[in-house]
Design a protein around this motif. Structure first.
Motif, PDB file in Angstrom:
ATOM      1  N   VAL A 147      -6.311 -48.250 -19.765  1.00  0.00           N
ATOM      2  CA  VAL A 147      -7.655 -48.738 -20.057  1.00  0.00           C
ATOM      3  C   VAL A 147      -7.897 -48.774 -21.575  1.00  0.00           C
ATOM      4  N   PHE A 148      -7.317 -47.816 -22.296  1.00  0.00           N
ATOM      5  CA  PHE A 148      -7.458 -47.798 -23.749  1.00  0.00           C
ATOM      6  C   PHE A 148      -6.610 -48.897 -24.384  1.00  0.00           C
ATOM      7  N   VAL A 149      -5.469 -49.173 -23.774  1.00  0.00           N
ATOM      8  CA  VAL A 149      -4.633 -50.280 -24.245  1.00  0.00           C
ATOM      9  C   VAL A 149      -5.396 -51.594 -24.118  1.00  0.00           C
ATOM     10  N   ALA A 150      -6.035 -51.789 -22.959  1.00  0.00           N
ATOM     11  CA  ALA A 150      -6.807 -53.010 -22.744  1.00  0.00           C
ATOM     12  C   ALA A 150      -7.963 -53.115 -23.750  1.00  0.00           C
ATOM     13  N   TYR A 151      -8.641 -52.000 -23.998  1.00  0.00           N
ATOM     14  CA  TYR A 151      -9.743 -51.996 -24.957  1.00  0.00           C
ATOM     15  C   TYR A 151      -9.255 -52.396 -26.349  1.00  0.00           C
ATOM     16  N   ARG A 152      -8.110 -51.844 -26.750  1.00  0.00           N
ATOM     17  CA  ARG A 152      -7.577 -52.145 -28.080  1.00  0.00           C
ATOM     18  C   ARG A 152      -7.235 -53.624 -28.215  1.00  0.00           C
ATOM     19  N   ILE A 153      -6.652 -54.198 -27.175  1.00  0.00           N
ATOM     20  CA  ILE A 153      -6.287 -55.611 -27.233  1.00  0.00           C
ATOM     21  C   ILE A 153      -7.539 -56.482 -27.356  1.00  0.00           C
ATOM     22  N   VAL A 154      -8.547 -56.175 -26.546  1.00  0.00           N
ATOM     23  CA  VAL A 154      -9.798 -56.938 -26.607  1.00  0.00           C
ATOM     24  C   VAL A 154     -10.447 -56.786 -27.979  1.00  0.00           C
TER      25      VAL A 154
END
Length: 264
Positions: A248-255
């Motif tokens: 979920v943190f990976v997704a947040y960083r990409i966004v």
């Protein structure tokens, strides 16, 4: 600063200091988004003090055991598990300390733009996701070898560049050497203690060299708010990462990175 800025920046620091999303990037970007004046070095020091108090209180039992083990390793020359973990934190801090002294001016001059932060957020976020998916194991922080400590310590030096995330890069390296998510997070938190002390100490030296009038109420407010927020973040992050992982943190960083690239 008004109290809204104090509150927002303190919460941002408390939350992002220990999450793998880059606290330095958020402290740079939040004032840009809200068109706020720079908060100043003295306030940055206050926020670091709050985070430091939080991690010291949360891990007080472990820290006490490590201090006793460290002293025993010197006085009796016997290295037990607690002493080894204490030495791992000391040795793991050396690379980032040296890199900070050598690269401070470079980082402050060239790596604080939103564009560079965006790429750091994305690239190191993807690396974290890959490490969690490919290498995650079941070893604890007490199972580390000295080679593992060296790898994690050298990786931590990359956190000098905004967008990398100190907790994110140490989590990545710990997962890559086969540690479990929770153990990797615990070691990352413990490893933050000397780093926060060093970073706050360097900023304090700058304040002493360039004395300025200080409004102490926002400073004290920042310490309290960031400390309370950081303590809660540590507690809930350990429970969250155990069950849900880091994706979920990976997704947040990409966004976040994509948004920054589109804006800047």
């Amino acid at each position: 600063m008004d109290w809204l800025q104090v509150f927002v920046l303190s919460v941002v620091q408390g939350v992002t200091e220990f999450l793998p999303v880059s606290s330095s990037a958020h402290l740079i970007l939040v004032p840009v988004f809200f068109d706020w004046p720079d908060q100043g070095l003295y306030f940055d020091v206050a926020l670091h003090v709050g985070s430091l108090i939080a991690v010291l209180l949360y891990f007080r039992d472990e820290i006490g055991a490590m201090i006793r083990g460290f002293v025993r390793s010197i006085t009796t020359r016997t290295l037990d598990a607690d002493g080894k973990l204490a030495w791992a934190i000391v040795l793991g801090t050396i690379p980032v300390g040296l890199a900070g002294l050598l690269l401070k001016d470079v980082v402050s001059s060239y790596a604080r733009s939103p564009h560079w932060i965006a790429w750091g957020v994305i690239i190191f976020g993807l690396l974290l996701g890959w490490a969690d998916w490919k290498f995650r194991g079941e070893r604890t922080e007490r199972d580390m070898t000295w080679k593992d400590v060296a790898i994690i310590g050298c990786a931590q030096a990359l956190a000098l560049f905004p967008g990398t995330s100190r907790s994110g890069i140490t989590l990545t390296a710990a997962l890559m050497v086969g540690m479990s998510r929770e153990a990797a997070a615990r070691f990352s938190f413990l490893l933050s203690i000397p780093v926060i002390v060093l970073a706050g100490g360097l900023e304090a030296i700058e304040i002493v060299r360039q004395p300025q009038a200080i409004d102490w109420m926002p400073v004290l407010g920042g310490v309290v708010i960031s400390g309370v927020t950081a303590y809660a973040c540590i507690h809930y992050f350990l429970a969250f990462i155990r069950r849900m992982g880091v994706q979920v943190f990976v997704a947040y960083r990409i966004v976040l990175g994509i948004v920054l690239l589109s804006m800047f």
